[in-house]
Design a protein around this motif. Structure first.
Motif: not given
Lengths: 245, 512, 146, 129
Positions: B315, B318, B373-375, B377-378
């Motif tokens: 994330d 994070r 989105i927060t990941r 990969n996104d």
């Protein structure tokens, strides 16, 4: 009789009250039933209020009795009714770290004891510093008999302003998170643009998705919104608990 | 005499109190007004006025000397005094500027994140949190620090938990933060109790006089200092005590993350400086030992470990949160060196990091605002859909890594020089190592964004969809500011550096 | 079927006004004896909470409407801060009550009274707010079950 | 304590007979109050089940505390203190039986059955109904 010449009776009283406090504190830690814990916390507050009286801190004792033993017990009971009646036992592995913290803090305090001023020492810095000045100046400058009120409301009025704001923000937090009618937010945040990916995070409406992060969390009952089934079950449990008493 | 000059005169006289009382009272007003648009305007103007006040105080302190304000007209030590000096003024200015930028960002962000009827109390809690942080920084009374620590903490817990509308995990994060924060506050107040036992006063200046008379005092003050360090360490997110931070930052509403990341830990670090260097004194042997071994050790381990952890986060928020823990390590390293140059470097990094992290978190918030989105990969291909936002993110990221001509570079170089001065080559090594790790975790995100394929929806590639102006403005302000510090445009870089040098000289007692 | 809680109801109906009276005694006697805004606020809240416990939350919400809570909370802080603002307007430092009257000691008295009232307001309403918030969430406890 | 009072009575010859009476009565009240408190405490520890223990505890609260308060009132004479004590006594008289009643009532509704020795519970219930 002889003992009272050696040790003043208030010391005996203090030691007795402190002993009760320690016993109560230990039993709070050992206890699993939440109801008993809440009650014991009330007892703890009441005993410490009594102890404050014996230390001549009547104002503090009054506050402790009113807040600690009175209202906060009721508030905790009200909160407790929403949770389970018994807390889950904590595994030993999770108890080690807190135990270490407590031990180290306690040992540090013991280390400091040697250099502390004697109990009730008239010449200790705390008794010769600003404290005495307050007593002297209050009669001159404020003319009210209760020095504590003078210090709280005037000399250190800014602190008390801060305390009032602390209480206000606690109330604000309750309003924000719970609402007065028990309607916690079911409102869901939504990005304004197009949601490209399915939401990874469980939000207000969705149930928990088990992921690495929140398996741990779901044990604490804060997250789980009790569904009606859960409620009924817990109510039954509650009745059963009463029966077993 | 026109009104404005009267006002500016009054600001200098009553400014220190005004700075705190205005947001507190306006917070109380905001909580009752039903109109949420008005709440935003009130918050906006309050933060603007506070910034103006903080700026004029800063100027006053910068050119003259420190300001002492007596609350209630009672002179210290009987009353509470507020102190604005070279150490606190820049942080006051920093907090209020960040508050203004956060509030600008908050207008669009709260539309998507906060339930409409809760927006007014939300802004009220924000104002109180803001006032609490300012109050912590400005006060000259040790117990008053605790009171305002509580004011800011309690409102922060509520604000973090407001992220529940977006992510239910924020409740657990807020609860965790509450427990850790309360333990920290308890430790802090126990430490204050010990100090009071030793000195018999709560006023910081008098405390420091008495302590230096006692030559550091007895075991009581040693233990008191230990408790204060641990208590503040929890608030700072000092390395082993940082566990609350990543979750709290990741699940709070985006604007709260921005504000907290750039101000809350900074205010706590300020308190650490204040207690270590002005209330106590680094010439006491136990303080010296504490600085040399504890603070420095914690800083080194934290820098390496938290950077390492940041790499493995999926994330983005994070990632940035762990990077914050690592950056705290840099600042603490500067403090631990405890020379004039080390302190100046640490202080400069404190200011720079606030700017950088603000920029990064605002752009991450904008990504969420548009696409949810927060990941990591996104983020793939986001440069094509949101070029401006991604540009600001890149600026912030480069600055975090410490690429030349950015703010991060200036402070890291100063830090390395300060460490090298003391022949601490291992510290230099760790700084470089941690920066390399920063390249990895920031570079990963940027690579994804630049070279990944943009997301497809229903088979068609998403076209440009930029964040609103209200978000672009604060993020570019901060991004450009970090560049300006790096290349010393308009003398901004110099003024940051000289502010940090003045702060260091205040800490070491060379200036009023 | 008669009311199973008739004794409780009668006794608490008798006691609630006394508790409230005692709260005000604590509030205004704070200058002379132990007491003050915090304690008085808590006791006043306890009166409302006792009423809610015995007669149910709905009755309590009629007696002390939730709409007062938001206002009362802010009013308390504003009263406290407003006293300070007033001292500003009269030309003193923040919260220097001495300027409130010709005689500084009288000013101190007025200031302390105003400030304590503010604390009373905040504390009472926040305590009741917390009780309402938690009390409203629980499933209605059956009359026979407690 | 009693010895101290008695010695005060004997040694101090200036006492008027009303004062002697006052001291004696207050001593008596406090002593009997203490007796009830002691008995109640032993009862709480020794009685077999909830209801009997509650009975003992209620006695401590009501009779024991009231008697001690009466003793104290007698000792302080016509002062503000005695007025306050009187009020405390009054409120104690109202609240502690109520509290005992509420506890017993809720225990009963929660189906807590008293121990009845050789009488079975069902028989008692039948008798009551």
């Amino acid at each position: 009789m002889l003992l009272s010449y050696v040790v003043s009776p208030t010391i005996i009283l203090d030691v007795a009250l402190m002993a009760i406090l320690i016993i109560v504190a230990f039993s709070i830690v050992r206890m699993r039933s939440l109801f008993a814990i809440v009650m014991l916390q009330g007892v703890y507050s009441l005993v410490s209020a009594a102890w404050f009286v014996s230390l001549d801190a009547v104002d503090v004792a009054f506050t402790e009795a009113a807040v600690g033993a009175g209202v906060s017990t009721v508030l905790m009971l009200a909160a407790m009714l929403l949770a389970n009646r018994k807390s889950d036992p904590v595994p030993i592995s999770k108890q080690i770290a807190p135990l270490l913290v407590v031990l180290i803090a306690g040992l540090a305090m013991f280390y400091a004891i040697g250099d502390m001023p004697a109990y009730g020492d008239v010449n200790s810095p705390a008794n010769t510093g600003v404290g005495m000045d307050y007593i002297e100046r209050t009669t001159k400058e404020i003319h009210i008999p209760n020095v504590v009120t003078a210090v709280l409301a005037s000399y250190r009025g800014y602190d008390t302003f801060g305390e009032a704001v602390v209480i206000f923000s606690a109330g604000l937090g309750v309003l924000l998170l719970l609402g007065l009618n028990g309607n916690a937010g079911r409102w869901t945040a939504r990005p304004t643009g197009r949601q490209i990916y399915p939401p990874i995070a469980p939000s207000a409406n969705s149930r928990l998705i088990a992921s690495r992060d929140n398996i741990k969390l779901s044990k604490g009952s804060i997250i789980e919104k009790p569904s009606s089934v859960n409620l009924r079950k817990s109510k039954n449990n509650r009745l059963k608990d009463k029966g077993n008493n | 005499m026109n009104l404005m000059s009267i006002f500016s005169q009054w600001i200098i006289e009553q400014g220190p109190a005004f700075l705190i009382v205005l947001p507190l009272l306006m917070g109380a007003v905001t909580a009752v007004i039903p109109n949420k648009g008005m709440a935003w305007w009130i918050t906006f103007f309050v933060t603007i006025i506070c910034t103006y006040t903080a700026f004029s105080l800063f100027q006053h302190v910068y050119f003259d000397s420190f300001l002492l304000y007596t609350m209630g007209g009672w002179n210290p030590p009987h009353g509470i005094s507020l102190i604005v000096d070279g150490l606190s003024a820049p942080i006051l200015l920093l907090i209020s500027v960040m508050a203004v930028l956060t509030v600008i960002y908050a207008l669009p962000a709260s539309i998507s994140e906060i339930e409409p009827k809760k927006r007014a109390p939300f802004y009220a809690a924000f104002l109180i949190c803001f006032a609490g942080l300012m109050g912590m920084v400005i006060t000259g009374d040790a117990f008053n620090v605790f009171v305002f620590l509580e004011v800011s903490s309690i409102s922060t817990y509520a604000l973090v938990a407001m992220g529940a509308a977006r992510d239910r995990r924020s409740l657990a994060a807020a609860y965790n933060y509450l427990i850790m924060g309360s333990i920290g506050a308890t430790f802090f107040v126990i430490g204050l109790g010990f100090l009071f036992m030793e000195t018999g006063t709560l006023n910081m200046a008098e405390m420091s006089d008495i302590l230096s008379e006692l030559d550091g005092g007895s075991r009581v003050s040693k233990v008191g200092y230990g408790f204060i360090i641990v208590g503040l360490g929890l608030k700072i997110a000092m390395f082993p005590l940082h566990t609350w931070l990543p979750r709290a930052y990741a699940y709070a509403p985006t604007k709260i993350t921005i504000f907290l990341a750039s101000t809350a830990t900074k205010a706590a670090i300020y308190l650490l400086l204040r207690f270590t260097f002005t209330v106590f004194d680094p010439s006491f042997d136990y303080i010296a030992i504490m600085l040399k071994y504890l603070i420095m050790g914690v800083a080194i381990v934290g820098m390496a470990f938290a950077s390492f952890q940041a790499i493995f986060q999926s994330d983005v928020r994070r990632v940035l949160a762990y990077s914050s823990v690592a950056q705290v390590g840099y600042i603490l390293l500067g403090i631990g060196i405890a020379t004039s140059s080390g302190l100046a470097a640490g202080y400069l990094h404190l200011l720079n990091h606030a700017v950088i992290k603000g920029c990064l978190f605002i752009s991450v918030g904008a990504f969420w605002y548009r696409f949810g989105i927060t990941r990591v990969n996104d983020f793939s291909g986001l440069f094509k859909t949101m070029p401006l936002t991604m540009g600001a993110f890149t600026l912030g990221g480069l600055s975090l890594i410490g690429v030349p001509f950015t703010a991060g570079f200036v402070s890291k170089v100063k830090l390395i020089l300060a460490a090298a001065e003391q022949d601490m080559w291992w510290a230099v090594l760790v700084i470089v190592f941690s920066s390399v790790l920063a390249i990895v975790y920031i570079g990963r995100i940027i690579l994804f964004a630049y070279f990944g394929t943009p997301p497809k929806i229903n088979g068609s590639i998403l076209v440009k969809n930029e964040a609103p102006l209200m978000m672009l403005f604060p993020m570019w302000t901060l991004g450009l500011m970090s560049i300006a510090i790096g290349v010393n445009a308009f003398g901004i870089g110099d003024s940051f550096v000289s502010a940090s040098e003045i702060a260091a000289s205040v800490l070491l007692g060379e200036r009023g | 079927m008669h009311d199973p809680h008739v004794i409780l109801k009668v006794i608490s109906k008798f006691l609630v006004p006394f508790i409230a009276l005692f709260a005000f005694y604590v509030q205004f006697h704070g200058d002379f004896g132990p007491g003050g805004g915090f304690q008085a606020g808590v006791i006043l809240a306890a009166a409302v909470i006792l009423y809610a416990l015995i007669f149910g939350l709905d009755a309590a919400k009629k007696a002390f409407p939730p709409s007062w809570i938001r206002i009362g909370m802010s009013l308390g802080v504003l009263l406290y801060g407003g006293t300070g603002v007033l001292t500003w307007i009269l030309g003193g430092d923040f919260l220097s009550y001495g300027v409130l009257a010709h005689d500084p000691t009288h000013g101190q008295h007025y200031g302390i009274i105003a400030v304590e009232l503010g604390v009373l307001c905040s504390v009472t309403t926040v305590m009741i707010a917390i009780f309402y918030a938690f009390g409203s969430r629980q499933p209605e406890v059956n009359e026979d079950n407690w | 304590m009693i010895i101290a009072f008695l010695s005060a009575v004997v040694l101090d010859s200036n006492l008027v007979w009303t004062e002697i009476l006052q001291i004696c009565l207050s001593c008596l009240a406090i002593a009997s109050g203490l007796f009830f408190v002691l008995a109640g405490s032993i009862g709480v520890l020794r009685f077999p089940d909830f209801y009997t223990r509650l009975h003992a505890a209620g006695m401590t609260d009501t009779l024991g505390a009231e008697l001690i308060l009466i003793g104290l009132i007698l000792q302080s004479g016509f002062t503000q203190t005695s007025l306050k004590l009187l009020m405390i006594g009054f409120f104690l008289l109202l609240t502690s039986p109520t509290a005992t009643h509420a506890i017993a009532h809720s225990a009963h509704t929660a189906n807590l059955k008293p121990k009845l020795g050789k009488h079975s519970f069902s028989k008692v219930q039948r008798d009551r109904s």
